[in-house]
Design a protein around this motif. Structure first.
Motif, PDB file in Angstrom:
ATOM      1  N   GLN A  58       0.605  -0.984   0.088  1.00  0.00           N
ATOM      2  CA  GLN A  58       0.459   0.513   0.259  1.00  0.00           C
ATOM      3  C   GLN A  58       0.910   1.374  -0.311  1.00  0.00           C
ATOM      4  OE1 GLN A  58      -3.255   0.167  -0.628  1.00  0.00           O
ATOM      5  NE2 GLN A  58      -2.894   2.128  -0.742  1.00  0.00           N
ATOM      6  N   ASN A  59       1.925   0.944   0.895  1.00  0.00           N
ATOM      7  CA  ASN A  59       2.755   2.292   0.370  1.00  0.00           C
ATOM      8  C   ASN A  59       3.393   2.402  -0.600  1.00  0.00           C
ATOM      9  OD1 ASN A  59       2.001   2.252   3.289  1.00  0.00           O
ATOM     10  ND2 ASN A  59       4.013   2.090   4.225  1.00  0.00           N
ATOM     11  N   THR A  60       3.864   1.257  -0.836  1.00  0.00           N
ATOM     12  CA  THR A  60       4.686   1.982  -2.638  1.00  0.00           C
ATOM     13  C   THR A  60       3.711   1.715  -3.492  1.00  0.00           C
ATOM     14  OG1 THR A  60       5.389  -0.381  -1.855  1.00  0.00           O
ATOM     15  CG2 THR A  60       5.767   0.259  -4.285  1.00  0.00           C
ATOM     16  N   ILE A  61       1.897   1.563  -3.457  1.00  0.00           N
ATOM     17  CA  ILE A  61       0.808   2.326  -4.543  1.00  0.00           C
ATOM     18  C   ILE A  61       1.142   3.943  -3.963  1.00  0.00           C
ATOM     19  CG2 ILE A  61      -1.538   2.152  -4.390  1.00  0.00           C
ATOM     20  CD1 ILE A  61      -1.063  -0.703  -4.201  1.00  0.00           C
ATOM     21  N   HIS A 119      -1.200   2.595 -16.195  1.00  0.00           N
ATOM     22  CA  HIS A 119      -0.436   1.708 -17.063  1.00  0.00           C
ATOM     23  C   HIS A 119       0.426   0.795 -15.647  1.00  0.00           C
ATOM     24  CE1 HIS A 119       3.395  -0.271 -18.730  1.00  0.00           C
ATOM     25  NE2 HIS A 119       3.858   0.473 -18.279  1.00  0.00           N
ATOM     26  N   ILE A 120       1.007   1.409 -14.744  1.00  0.00           N
ATOM     27  CA  ILE A 120       1.882   0.462 -13.385  1.00  0.00           C
ATOM     28  C   ILE A 120      -0.125  -0.092 -12.671  1.00  0.00           C
ATOM     29  CG2 ILE A 120       2.722   0.562 -11.283  1.00  0.00           C
ATOM     30  CD1 ILE A 120       3.703   1.978 -13.505  1.00  0.00           C
ATOM     31  N   GLU A 121      -0.989   0.308 -12.676  1.00  0.00           N
ATOM     32  CA  GLU A 121      -1.908  -0.438 -12.292  1.00  0.00           C
ATOM     33  C   GLU A 121      -2.679  -1.604 -12.576  1.00  0.00           C
ATOM     34  OE1 GLU A 121      -5.594   1.019 -11.887  1.00  0.00           O
ATOM     35  OE2 GLU A 121      -5.845   0.583  -9.911  1.00  0.00           O
ATOM     36  N   ARG A 122      -2.314  -1.714 -14.303  1.00  0.00           N
ATOM     37  CA  ARG A 122      -2.797  -2.417 -15.294  1.00  0.00           C
ATOM     38  C   ARG A 122      -1.436  -3.590 -15.341  1.00  0.00           C
ATOM     39  NH1 ARG A 122      -4.183   2.150 -18.561  1.00  0.00           N
ATOM     40  NH2 ARG A 122      -2.057   1.463 -19.981  1.00  0.00           N
ATOM     41  N   VAL A 123      -0.157  -2.921 -15.335  1.00  0.00           N
ATOM     42  CA  VAL A 123       0.756  -4.155 -14.952  1.00  0.00           C
ATOM     43  C   VAL A 123       0.810  -4.996 -13.874  1.00  0.00           C
ATOM     44  CG1 VAL A 123       3.466  -3.881 -15.079  1.00  0.00           C
ATOM     45  CG2 VAL A 123       2.528  -3.111 -16.958  1.00  0.00           C
ATOM     46  N   PHE A 124       0.479  -4.253 -11.817  1.00  0.00           N
ATOM     47  CA  PHE A 124       0.896  -4.831 -11.132  1.00  0.00           C
ATOM     48  C   PHE A 124      -0.480  -6.029 -11.302  1.00  0.00           C
ATOM     49  CE2 PHE A 124      -1.435  -3.905  -6.824  1.00  0.00           C
ATOM     50  CZ  PHE A 124      -0.146  -4.594  -6.139  1.00  0.00           C
ATOM     51  N   ILE A 166       6.517 -11.113  -3.289  1.00  0.00           N
ATOM     52  CA  ILE A 166       6.272  -9.492  -2.559  1.00  0.00           C
ATOM     53  C   ILE A 166       6.920  -9.123  -3.799  1.00  0.00           C
ATOM     54  CG2 ILE A 166       8.458  -9.432  -1.432  1.00  0.00           C
ATOM     55  CD1 ILE A 166       5.241  -6.635  -0.929  1.00  0.00           C
ATOM     56  N   ILE A 167       8.061  -9.584  -3.916  1.00  0.00           N
ATOM     57  CA  ILE A 167       9.308  -9.069  -5.487  1.00  0.00           C
ATOM     58  C   ILE A 167       8.099  -8.626  -6.517  1.00  0.00           C
ATOM     59  CG2 ILE A 167      10.770  -9.447  -6.804  1.00  0.00           C
ATOM     60  CD1 ILE A 167      12.401 -10.985  -4.227  1.00  0.00           C
ATOM     61  N   VAL A 168       7.480  -9.659  -6.911  1.00  0.00           N
ATOM     62  CA  VAL A 168       6.723  -9.546  -8.593  1.00  0.00           C
ATOM     63  C   VAL A 168       6.027  -8.232  -7.739  1.00  0.00           C
ATOM     64  CG1 VAL A 168       4.684  -9.907  -9.827  1.00  0.00           C
ATOM     65  CG2 VAL A 168       7.247 -11.939  -9.175  1.00  0.00           C
ATOM     66  N   GLN A 169       5.300  -7.701  -7.052  1.00  0.00           N
ATOM     67  CA  GLN A 169       4.429  -6.600  -6.491  1.00  0.00           C
ATOM     68  C   GLN A 169       5.170  -5.234  -6.635  1.00  0.00           C
ATOM     69  OE1 GLN A 169       1.244  -7.551  -4.309  1.00  0.00           O
ATOM     70  NE2 GLN A 169       1.535  -9.229  -3.035  1.00  0.00           N
ATOM     71  N   LEU A 170       6.058  -5.398  -5.977  1.00  0.00           N
ATOM     72  CA  LEU A 170       6.959  -4.248  -5.662  1.00  0.00           C
ATOM     73  C   LEU A 170       7.761  -3.699  -7.443  1.00  0.00           C
ATOM     74  CD1 LEU A 170       9.109  -4.779  -2.539  1.00  0.00           C
ATOM     75  CD2 LEU A 170       6.990  -3.266  -2.848  1.00  0.00           C
ATOM     76  N   ALA A 171       8.235  -4.900  -7.879  1.00  0.00           N
ATOM     77  CA  ALA A 171       9.099  -4.730  -8.946  1.00  0.00           C
ATOM     78  C   ALA A 171       7.663  -4.440 -10.321  1.00  0.00           C
ATOM     79  CB  ALA A 171       9.089  -5.652  -9.834  1.00  0.00           C
ATOM     80  N   ALA A 172       6.532  -4.432 -10.165  1.00  0.00           N
ATOM     81  CA  ALA A 172       5.531  -3.905 -10.916  1.00  0.00           C
ATOM     82  C   ALA A 172       5.427  -2.540 -10.603  1.00  0.00           C
ATOM     83  CB  ALA A 172       4.093  -4.610 -11.220  1.00  0.00           C
ATOM     84  N   LEU A 173       4.913  -2.163  -9.108  1.00  0.00           N
ATOM     85  CA  LEU A 173       5.164  -1.460  -8.964  1.00  0.00           C
ATOM     86  C   LEU A 173       5.484  -0.041  -9.513  1.00  0.00           C
ATOM     87  CD1 LEU A 173       2.965  -1.806  -5.749  1.00  0.00           C
ATOM     88  CD2 LEU A 173       2.010  -0.669  -7.683  1.00  0.00           C
ATOM     89  N   LEU A 174       6.628  -0.482  -9.274  1.00  0.00           N
ATOM     90  CA  LEU A 174       7.796   0.567  -9.270  1.00  0.00           C
ATOM     91  C   LEU A 174       8.557   0.396 -10.885  1.00  0.00           C
ATOM     92  CD1 LEU A 174       9.617  -0.560  -6.192  1.00  0.00           C
ATOM     93  CD2 LEU A 174       9.020   2.597  -6.525  1.00  0.00           C
ATOM     94  N   HIS A 175       8.208   0.144 -11.431  1.00  0.00           N
ATOM     95  CA  HIS A 175       9.171  -0.362 -12.346  1.00  0.00           C
ATOM     96  C   HIS A 175       9.616   0.827 -13.535  1.00  0.00           C
ATOM     97  CE1 HIS A 175       5.327  -1.523 -15.079  1.00  0.00           C
ATOM     98  NE2 HIS A 175       5.937  -0.866 -15.950  1.00  0.00           N
ATOM     99  N   ASP A 176       7.914   1.638 -13.468  1.00  0.00           N
ATOM    100  CA  ASP A 176       8.626   2.535 -14.408  1.00  0.00           C
ATOM    101  C   ASP A 176       8.767   4.041 -13.832  1.00  0.00           C
ATOM    102  OD1 ASP A 176       8.541   1.847 -16.493  1.00  0.00           O
ATOM    103  OD2 ASP A 176       6.760   1.779 -17.361  1.00  0.00           O
ATOM    104  N   ASP A 183       4.283  -6.071 -18.801  1.00  0.00           N
ATOM    105  CA  ASP A 183       4.340  -4.889 -19.353  1.00  0.00           C
ATOM    106  C   ASP A 183       5.024  -4.982 -20.698  1.00  0.00           C
ATOM    107  OD1 ASP A 183       5.452  -1.827 -18.626  1.00  0.00           O
ATOM    108  OD2 ASP A 183       7.852  -2.333 -19.489  1.00  0.00           O
ATOM    109  N   ARG A 184       4.645  -5.464 -21.181  1.00  0.00           N
ATOM    110  CA  ARG A 184       4.851  -6.091 -22.998  1.00  0.00           C
ATOM    111  C   ARG A 184       3.082  -6.398 -23.375  1.00  0.00           C
ATOM    112  NH1 ARG A 184       9.718 -10.360 -23.506  1.00  0.00           N
ATOM    113  NH2 ARG A 184      11.818  -7.872 -23.309  1.00  0.00           N
ATOM    114  N   LEU A 185       2.956  -7.322 -22.326  1.00  0.00           N
ATOM    115  CA  LEU A 185       0.758  -7.836 -22.613  1.00  0.00           C
ATOM    116  C   LEU A 185       0.487  -6.311 -22.124  1.00  0.00           C
ATOM    117  CD1 LEU A 185       0.353 -10.832 -20.572  1.00  0.00           C
ATOM    118  CD2 LEU A 185      -0.210  -9.985 -22.556  1.00  0.00           C
ATOM    119  N   ASP A 186       1.415  -4.991 -21.754  1.00  0.00           N
ATOM    120  CA  ASP A 186       0.123  -3.905 -22.162  1.00  0.00           C
ATOM    121  C   ASP A 186       0.972  -2.727 -22.680  1.00  0.00           C
ATOM    122  OD1 ASP A 186      -2.432  -2.161 -20.255  1.00  0.00           O
ATOM    123  OD2 ASP A 186      -0.802  -0.432 -20.092  1.00  0.00           O
ATOM    124  N   ALA A 187       1.193  -3.088 -24.027  1.00  0.00           N
ATOM    125  CA  ALA A 187       2.076  -1.890 -24.790  1.00  0.00           C
ATOM    126  C   ALA A 187       1.555  -3.141 -26.372  1.00  0.00           C
ATOM    127  CB  ALA A 187       3.521  -2.364 -25.026  1.00  0.00           C
TER     128      ALA A 187
END
Ligand code: ADP
Ligand code: NI
Length: 220
Positions: A8-11, A29-34, A49-59, A126-130
């Motif tokens: 939640q803090n990361t969001i 975009h971040i929300e869709r990738v998440f 947790i690693i997947v979620q944090l990386a999805a949220l912070l990737h861009d 991320d690629r699916l969102d492109a």
């Protein structure tokens, strides 16, 4: 800190950092990738947790909008995760994912290589969102942002995609389909990602067919 609280803090952090971002790269975009990352995780093994944090912070700081500086995003992510007292190993893994996830970096043959199941999942999301309907919208949004033509029958799509060419390309947006979007299906890492990509890919092919039909004025 509880995992839910950390997510939640990361969001909250990412939403705030991206409040002025352009349309194709904004919080949604971040929300869709998440969300897509979490969907893929249901069918693939990976540290949640690693997947979620990386999805949220990737861009968190796209180099395209920060003078080409590729180190800014990873730095901001690392500092944020430190502020949340995330353990070093998790922090380093998330930062590595962010560093190595981009399409451009995945093309680099000589640079340092890093991969993990968690990277593969977030990269697929991320690629699916492109691609697909959203991908088409994002491409034209980006092209509009850059004041590019939609299509120009005299400028053939450049299939020789070099790093340099990709950066400097001022080609019409339709060309981007051939330079990147139609290639993504084959680049999916996970079986679940591949499956999700199929339908979106087909949608783009149908879209292009209709586009040329209308362009040439023979829709009757
Ligand atoms: P991400 O950071 O989400 O992996 P990119 O930064 O490469 O993706 O691009 C963001 C969005 O802009 C994507 O949907 C991508 O297809 C689109 N885009 C990037 N370059 C171009 C281009 N030259 N023409 C049209 N769309 C582009
Ligand atoms: Ni992205």
């Amino acid at each position: 800190m509880k995992k839910n609280q950390l997510v939640q803090n990361t969001i909250d952090f990412v939403k705030d950092e991206l409040k002025n971002a352009e349309g194709g790269h904004d919080w949604f975009h971040i929300e869709r990738v998440f969300n897509t990352s979490k969907l893929i995780l249901k069918h693939e093994q990976g540290n949640s947790i690693i997947v979620q944090l990386a999805a949220l912070l990737h861009d968190i700081a796209d180099p395209k909008f920060h003078g080409g500086d590729e180190s800014l995003g990873p730095k901001i992510a690392e500092k944020f995760l430190e502020s949340q007292s995330v353990d070093e190993e998790t922090n380093a893994h998330v930062v590595n994912i962010i560093k190595h996830m981009s399409f451009k970096n995945s093309l680099e043959q000589n640079g340092e290589k890093f991969t993990s199941k968690e990277l593969q999942i977030v990269q697929d999301a991320d690629r699916l969102d492109a691609i697909g309907a959203i991908g088409i919208a994002r491409a034209f949004n980006y092209g509009g942002f850059k004041n590019r033509e939609l299509y120009n029958p005299e400028i053939a799509p450049n299939l020789n995609m070099t790093k340099e060419g990709y950066k400097k390309s001022t080609a019409p947006t339709i060309n981007h389909f051939y330079e990147k979007l139609l290639l993504l299906k084959e680049k999916m890492n996970t079986p679940t990602g591949k499956k999700l990509a199929e339908q979106r890919h087909q949608f783009m092919l149908n879209y292009l067919e209709q586009f040329y039909k209308e362009w040439n004025g023979d829709t009757e």
